[in-house]
Motif scaffolding. Structure first.
Motif, PDB file in Angstrom:
ATOM      1  N   LEU A 193       6.374   5.428  -6.359  1.00  0.00           N
ATOM      2  CA  LEU A 193       6.338   4.791  -5.046  1.00  0.00           C
ATOM      3  C   LEU A 193       6.904   3.377  -5.083  1.00  0.00           C
ATOM      4  O   LEU A 193       7.573   2.951  -4.153  1.00  0.00           O
ATOM      5  CB  LEU A 193       4.913   4.786  -4.481  1.00  0.00           C
ATOM      6  CG  LEU A 193       4.337   6.164  -4.156  1.00  0.00           C
ATOM      7  CD1 LEU A 193       2.909   6.024  -3.643  1.00  0.00           C
ATOM      8  CD2 LEU A 193       5.204   6.899  -3.148  1.00  0.00           C
ATOM      9  N   ILE A 249       3.026   0.860   1.386  1.00  0.00           N
ATOM     10  CA  ILE A 249       2.596   2.253   1.491  1.00  0.00           C
ATOM     11  C   ILE A 249       1.076   2.258   1.512  1.00  0.00           C
ATOM     12  O   ILE A 249       0.432   1.776   0.587  1.00  0.00           O
ATOM     13  CB  ILE A 249       3.133   3.095   0.322  1.00  0.00           C
ATOM     14  CG1 ILE A 249       4.660   3.072   0.329  1.00  0.00           C
ATOM     15  CG2 ILE A 249       2.601   4.527   0.404  1.00  0.00           C
ATOM     16  CD1 ILE A 249       5.307   3.689  -0.887  1.00  0.00           C
ATOM     17  N   GLU A 288      -2.301   4.354   1.338  1.00  0.00           N
ATOM     18  CA  GLU A 288      -2.770   5.645   0.851  1.00  0.00           C
ATOM     19  C   GLU A 288      -3.976   6.058   1.682  1.00  0.00           C
ATOM     20  O   GLU A 288      -4.953   5.326   1.790  1.00  0.00           O
ATOM     21  CB  GLU A 288      -3.125   5.562  -0.625  1.00  0.00           C
ATOM     22  CG  GLU A 288      -1.901   5.301  -1.484  1.00  0.00           C
ATOM     23  CD  GLU A 288      -2.198   5.322  -2.969  1.00  0.00           C
ATOM     24  OE1 GLU A 288      -3.102   6.071  -3.398  1.00  0.00           O
ATOM     25  OE2 GLU A 288      -1.526   4.592  -3.695  1.00  0.00           O
ATOM     26  N   SER A 325      -2.441  11.823   3.924  1.00  0.00           N
ATOM     27  CA  SER A 325      -1.105  11.609   3.352  1.00  0.00           C
ATOM     28  C   SER A 325      -0.877  10.106   3.261  1.00  0.00           C
ATOM     29  O   SER A 325      -1.609   9.321   3.862  1.00  0.00           O
ATOM     30  CB  SER A 325      -0.016  12.235   4.218  1.00  0.00           C
ATOM     31  OG  SER A 325       0.117  11.524   5.433  1.00  0.00           O
ATOM     32  N   ASN A 326       0.148   9.715   2.537  1.00  0.00           N
ATOM     33  CA  ASN A 326       0.528   8.306   2.522  1.00  0.00           C
ATOM     34  C   ASN A 326       1.141   7.958   3.868  1.00  0.00           C
ATOM     35  O   ASN A 326       1.718   8.814   4.543  1.00  0.00           O
ATOM     36  CB  ASN A 326       1.523   8.023   1.398  1.00  0.00           C
ATOM     37  CG  ASN A 326       0.883   8.061   0.037  1.00  0.00           C
ATOM     38  OD1 ASN A 326      -0.333   7.979  -0.106  1.00  0.00           O
ATOM     39  ND2 ASN A 326       1.695   8.199  -0.995  1.00  0.00           N
ATOM     40  N   TYR A 377       3.870   5.240   5.499  1.00  0.00           N
ATOM     41  CA  TYR A 377       4.870   4.218   5.223  1.00  0.00           C
ATOM     42  C   TYR A 377       4.811   3.169   6.335  1.00  0.00           C
ATOM     43  O   TYR A 377       4.902   3.500   7.513  1.00  0.00           O
ATOM     44  CB  TYR A 377       6.269   4.822   5.173  1.00  0.00           C
ATOM     45  CG  TYR A 377       6.568   5.693   3.975  1.00  0.00           C
ATOM     46  CD1 TYR A 377       5.640   5.887   2.954  1.00  0.00           C
ATOM     47  CD2 TYR A 377       7.800   6.318   3.863  1.00  0.00           C
ATOM     48  CE1 TYR A 377       5.937   6.680   1.857  1.00  0.00           C
ATOM     49  CE2 TYR A 377       8.103   7.124   2.764  1.00  0.00           C
ATOM     50  CZ  TYR A 377       7.169   7.306   1.766  1.00  0.00           C
ATOM     51  OH  TYR A 377       7.461   8.096   0.676  1.00  0.00           O
TER      52      TYR A 377
END
Length: 163
Positions: free
Chosen positions: A97, A119, A121, A125-126, A128
């Motif tokens: 990442l 990013i 977490e 899901s991550n 952006y």
């Protein structure tokens, strides 16, 4: 984009037992992936050989060369540990990442959205965080992240109304 030779992999959060083992909070994909590394670099720049490593829940328990007892291990508490990029065996198409932070993010037509600033977490899901004229939060899932070219430093994303 320039790739760093060292990847931050975790932090020593405590000692484990009396034989000099340390408990490491894992920052990589999984503790199983982490435990395969044969050497670690402390945030002091000192490299240590991994004598033994095993997983325990989401942590990695490691015995390092030169760390003989709980007192030696206690001195390492709080240190960040890194791994050498060259030691990582990533599957095809996978990336770290940290390699995409700062990447240009464009839409499907090539219009600039902004740069990947961070990013987040999350359990699903991550996310952006892309900063440009305005900030966009884009789920890092195939429906929204269409392509990631790590070498070129470009991410192609699909935005939807209200995103």
């Amino acid at each position: 984009m320039e790739k760093k030779a060292l990847i931050e992999a975790g932090r020593i959060v405590n000692t484990h037992g009396v034989r000099g083992e340390v408990k490491i909070e894992n920052w990589l994909d999984s503790p199983q992936f982490f435990k395969n590394f044969k050497r670690l670099v402390l945030d002091t720049g000192e490299e240590r050989k991994v004598v033994e490593a095993r997983t325990h829940k989401d942590f990695v328990i490691v015995r390092l060369e030169g760390v003989e007892d709980v007192n030696d291990a206690m001195r390492l508490k709080g240190k960040t540990v890194s791994v050498h990029r060259e030691d990582a065996k990533l599957p095809a198409g996978a990336f770290f990442l940290q390699d995409i932070i700062g990447a240009r993010v464009v839409d499907e037509l090539g219009n600039e959205i902004g740069k990947l600033a961070e990013i987040m977490e999350t359990p699903a899901s991550n996310i952006y965080v892309v900063r440009g004229e305005k900030e966009h939060l884009i789920p890092a899932v195939p429906a929204f992240i269409l392509k990631t070219d790590v070498d070129a430093g470009v991410i192609v994303a699909r935005l939807i109304e209200g995103m």
